[in-house]
Design an enzyme around this catalytic site. Structure first.
Site, PDB file in Angstrom:
ATOM      1  N   THR A   9       0.533  -1.022   0.098  1.00 26.51           N
ATOM      2  CA  THR A   9      -0.015  -0.003  -0.064  1.00 26.51           C
ATOM      3  C   THR A   9       1.135   1.412   0.085  1.00 26.51           C
ATOM      4  OG1 THR A   9       0.034   0.077   2.530  1.00 26.51           O
ATOM      5  CG2 THR A   9      -2.406  -1.045   0.798  1.00 26.51           C
ATOM      6  N   ASP A  58      -3.581  -8.772   7.024  1.00 23.83           N
ATOM      7  CA  ASP A  58      -2.340  -8.412   8.073  1.00 23.83           C
ATOM      8  C   ASP A  58      -2.027  -9.658   7.695  1.00 23.83           C
ATOM      9  OD1 ASP A  58      -1.201  -8.271  10.647  1.00 23.83           O
ATOM     10  OD2 ASP A  58      -2.988  -6.838  11.618  1.00 23.83           O
ATOM     11  N   TYR A 151      13.768  -3.359  17.453  1.00 21.16           N
ATOM     12  CA  TYR A 151      13.328  -3.149  15.670  1.00 21.16           C
ATOM     13  C   TYR A 151      15.156  -4.006  14.861  1.00 21.16           C
ATOM     14  CZ  TYR A 151      13.206  -1.398  10.721  1.00 21.16           C
ATOM     15  OH  TYR A 151      12.903  -1.905   8.759  1.00 21.16           O
ATOM     16  N   LYS A 155      14.805  -7.697  12.241  1.00 18.81           N
ATOM     17  CA  LYS A 155      15.551  -7.331  11.029  1.00 18.81           C
ATOM     18  C   LYS A 155      17.007  -8.494  10.937  1.00 18.81           C
ATOM     19  CE  LYS A 155      12.579  -5.352   8.872  1.00 18.81           C
ATOM     20  NZ  LYS A 155      12.504  -5.489   8.144  1.00 18.81           N
ATOM     21  N   PRO A 181      17.607  -2.450   2.983  1.00 18.79           N
ATOM     22  CA  PRO A 181      17.916  -1.454   2.448  1.00 18.79           C
ATOM     23  C   PRO A 181      18.547  -0.783   4.155  1.00 18.79           C
ATOM     24  CG  PRO A 181      15.931  -1.910   1.986  1.00 18.79           C
ATOM     25  CD  PRO A 181      16.243  -2.724   2.817  1.00 18.79           C
ATOM     26  N   GLU A 187       6.721   5.862   4.214  1.00 18.24           N
ATOM     27  CA  GLU A 187       6.343   6.229   5.054  1.00 18.24           C
ATOM     28  C   GLU A 187       6.832   5.452   6.689  1.00 18.24           C
ATOM     29  OE1 GLU A 187       2.275   5.399   4.490  1.00 18.24           O
ATOM     30  OE2 GLU A 187       2.472   6.749   2.473  1.00 18.24           O
TER      31      GLU A 187
HETATM   32  P1  NDP Z   1       5.614   1.911   4.804  1.00 17.16           P
HETATM   33  O1  NDP Z   1       5.741   2.454   5.755  1.00 17.16           O
HETATM   34  O2  NDP Z   1       6.297   2.650   3.567  1.00 17.16           O
HETATM   35  O3  NDP Z   1       5.173   0.557   3.825  1.00 17.16           O
HETATM   36  C1  NDP Z   1       5.286  -0.373   5.104  1.00 17.16           C
HETATM   37  C2  NDP Z   1       3.593  -1.554   4.112  1.00 17.16           C
HETATM   38  O4  NDP Z   1       4.047  -2.297   5.536  1.00 17.16           O
HETATM   39  C3  NDP Z   1       2.482  -0.800   3.880  1.00 17.16           C
HETATM   40  O5  NDP Z   1       2.215  -0.831   2.723  1.00 17.16           O
HETATM   41  C4  NDP Z   1       1.556  -1.705   5.257  1.00 17.16           C
HETATM   42  O6  NDP Z   1       0.292  -1.346   4.485  1.00 17.16           O
HETATM   43  C5  NDP Z   1       2.337  -2.561   5.677  1.00 17.16           C
HETATM   44  N1  NDP Z   1       1.912  -3.328   6.808  1.00 17.16           N
HETATM   45  C6  NDP Z   1       2.692  -2.568   7.985  1.00 17.16           C
HETATM   46  N2  NDP Z   1       1.953  -3.477   8.724  1.00 17.16           N
HETATM   47  C7  NDP Z   1       1.457  -4.432   8.230  1.00 17.16           C
HETATM   48  C8  NDP Z   1       0.561  -6.039   9.121  1.00 17.16           C
HETATM   49  N3  NDP Z   1       0.857  -5.813   9.894  1.00 17.16           N
HETATM   50  N4  NDP Z   1       0.078  -6.703   7.513  1.00 17.16           N
HETATM   51  C9  NDP Z   1       0.494  -6.501   6.411  1.00 17.16           C
HETATM   52  N5  NDP Z   1       0.784  -5.210   6.008  1.00 17.16           N
HETATM   53  C10 NDP Z   1       1.245  -4.344   6.942  1.00 17.16           C
HETATM   54  O7  NDP Z   1       7.485   1.979   4.398  1.00 17.16           O
HETATM   55  P2  NDP Z   1       8.882   0.937   3.786  1.00 17.16           P
HETATM   56  O8  NDP Z   1       7.942   0.819   2.469  1.00 17.16           O
HETATM   57  O9  NDP Z   1       9.977   1.421   3.942  1.00 17.16           O
HETATM   58  O10 NDP Z   1       9.046  -0.060   4.450  1.00 17.16           O
HETATM   59  C11 NDP Z   1       8.862  -1.331   3.932  1.00 17.16           C
HETATM   60  C12 NDP Z   1       9.204  -2.869   4.592  1.00 17.16           C
HETATM   61  O11 NDP Z   1      10.756  -2.292   4.554  1.00 17.16           O
HETATM   62  C13 NDP Z   1       9.873  -2.778   6.174  1.00 17.16           C
HETATM   63  O12 NDP Z   1       9.359  -3.684   6.247  1.00 17.16           O
HETATM   64  C14 NDP Z   1      10.646  -2.111   6.224  1.00 17.16           C
HETATM   65  O13 NDP Z   1      10.814  -2.957   7.765  1.00 17.16           O
HETATM   66  C15 NDP Z   1      11.771  -2.128   5.663  1.00 17.16           C
HETATM   67  N6  NDP Z   1      13.238  -0.901   5.393  1.00 17.16           N
HETATM   68  C16 NDP Z   1      12.647   0.071   5.377  1.00 17.16           C
HETATM   69  C17 NDP Z   1      13.456   1.238   5.382  1.00 17.16           C
HETATM   70  C18 NDP Z   1      13.270   2.076   5.086  1.00 17.16           C
HETATM   71  O14 NDP Z   1      14.126   2.809   5.199  1.00 17.16           O
HETATM   72  N7  NDP Z   1      12.302   2.682   4.833  1.00 17.16           N
HETATM   73  C19 NDP Z   1      14.635   0.434   5.143  1.00 17.16           C
HETATM   74  C20 NDP Z   1      15.111  -0.671   5.871  1.00 17.16           C
HETATM   75  C21 NDP Z   1      14.103  -1.675   5.611  1.00 17.16           C
HETATM   76  P3  NDP Z   1      -0.740  -1.487   5.545  1.00 17.16           P
HETATM   77  O15 NDP Z   1      -0.799  -0.046   6.684  1.00 17.16           O
HETATM   78  O16 NDP Z   1      -1.619  -0.902   4.435  1.00 17.16           O
HETATM   79  O17 NDP Z   1      -0.504  -2.716   6.322  1.00 17.16           O
HETATM   80  C1  8X3 Z   2      15.104   1.041   7.990  1.00 17.78           C
HETATM   81  C2  8X3 Z   2      16.824   1.783   8.331  1.00 17.78           C
HETATM   82  O1  8X3 Z   2      17.835   3.308   9.868  1.00 17.78           O
HETATM   83  O2  8X3 Z   2      15.756   3.561   9.724  1.00 17.78           O
HETATM   84  O3  8X3 Z   2      15.379  -0.781   8.097  1.00 17.78           O
HETATM   85  O4  8X3 Z   2      16.553   1.601  10.610  1.00 17.78           O
HETATM   86  S1  8X3 Z   2      16.593   2.328   9.031  1.00 17.78           S
END
Ligand code: NDP
Ligand code: 8X3
Length: 250
Positions: A9, A58, A151, A155, A181, A187
């Site tokens: 999303t 979820d 967190y 990971k 990443p 978000e």
């Molecule tokens: P966003 O918050 O933009 O996206 C997170 C997504 O996860 C949303 O689509 C949300 O959808 C979904 N989500 C969260 N909880 C649930 C749940 N219980 N069930 C199903 N879907 C869920 O963040 P990112 O795109 O940045 O994050 C995506 C992944 O990347 C995560 O695993 C995050 O830990 C990881 N990550 C992010 C980094 C960053 O700096 N942004 C760096 C490294 C890793 P909805 O709320 O609609 O359920």
């Molecule tokens: C997300 C990257 O550095 O914000 O996994 O934890 S950091």
């Protein structure tokens, strides 16, 4: 290709859906926010000519995950790619001040949710003797940082699970890739800081972070290599981020 994505999303998951939205591919996008899923489906079907199925999911709901995997099996018969992307950070506190409900949510989503989805989908890949699972880990799963405690632990778990899944699934010709990443402006920080946009923006002040599309490009690269090539692990940071040395308290 038939591609199933969790957490589609926003952020990486949405960008990955957009990247794979080319004629010939079928997408199954999931997340909790139904309105967003419907908007993405409409956009991609109208503008990119792909078939998109949406399901609110979820990943913490074990029964719902299993039921949806059954539906995928009946509807698709085969699946080429699972992207385990759904995840979040909540809060950034020193360990003795952490919110235990936040800890539960992170562990339930990032670790147990990823496990439930994998457990439900992997048998389909095993039966077809092919498939690819891409887990979205993090640099936080490679090197822990101050106040990252739980967190980071989730990971690190994704890192360990990616390694062991790769070995477990080896006999079935299933690839497992971990994409890790660094800081990316999605978000993620708005969620982490519970809607405090000022605090979220501060996270990315003074440097150019990764964009969701950068990670989608990496996922696409890994997923479109020849059948005999498996990227095990890919760590990606923006150019202005690097690993640091042990911290000293003065
Ligand atoms: P966003 O918050 O933009 O996206 C997170 C997504 O996860 C949303 O689509 C949300 O959808 C979904 N989500 C969260 N909880 C649930 C749940 N219980 N069930 C199903 N879907 C869920 O963040 P990112 O795109 O940045 O994050 C995506 C992944 O990347 C995560 O695993 C995050 O830990 C990881 N990550 C992010 C980094 C960053 O700096 N942004 C760096 C490294 C890793 P909805 O709320 O609609 O359920
Ligand atoms: C997300 C990257 O550095 O914000 O996994 O934890 S950091």
């Amino acid at each position: 290709m038939n591609i199933f994505i969790t957490g589609a999303t926003s952020g990486f998951g949405k960008a990955i859906a957009e990247k794979f939205a080319v004629p010939g591919n079928q997408l199954w996008i999931t997340g909790r926010r139904a309105d967003r899923l419907e908007a993405i489906k409409k956009d991609l079907e109208e503008n990119k000519g792909v078939t998109v199925t949406v399901s609110t999911l979820d990943v913490r709901d074990k029964a719902a995950v299993a039921a949806l995997a059954d539906t995928v099996k009946q509807q698709w018969r085969t699946i080429d790619l699972l992207v385990n992307n759904a995840g979040l950070a909540l809060g950034m506190s020193s360990i003795e001040e952490g919110d235990t409900d936040d800890w539960d949510t992170m562990i339930d989503t990032n670790v147990k949710g990823l496990l439930y989805v994998t457990r439900a989908i992997a048998p389909l890949m095993r039966a077809q003797r092919s498939g690819h699972i891409i887990n979205i880990g993090s640099t936080a799963g490679k090197v822990a940082y101050q106040n990252g405690n739980v967190y980071c632990a989730t990971k690190f778990a994704v890192d360990a699970l990616s390694q062991t899944m790769r070995i477990d699934l080896l006999p079935y010709n299933i690839k497992v890739t971990a994409i890790n990443p660094g800081m990316a402006e999605t978000e993620f920080s708005i969620v982490r800081f519970k809607g405090n946009e000022t605090q979220a923006q501060k996270t990315y002040e003074g440097f150019l972070p990764l964009r969701a599309e950068d990670i989608a490009d990496a996922v696409y690269y890994c997923a479109t290599l020849p059948p005999h090539v498996c990227i095990n692990d890919m760590t990606i940071t923006c150019t202005q981020q690097a690993n640091s040395i042990y911290k000293v308290s003065r």
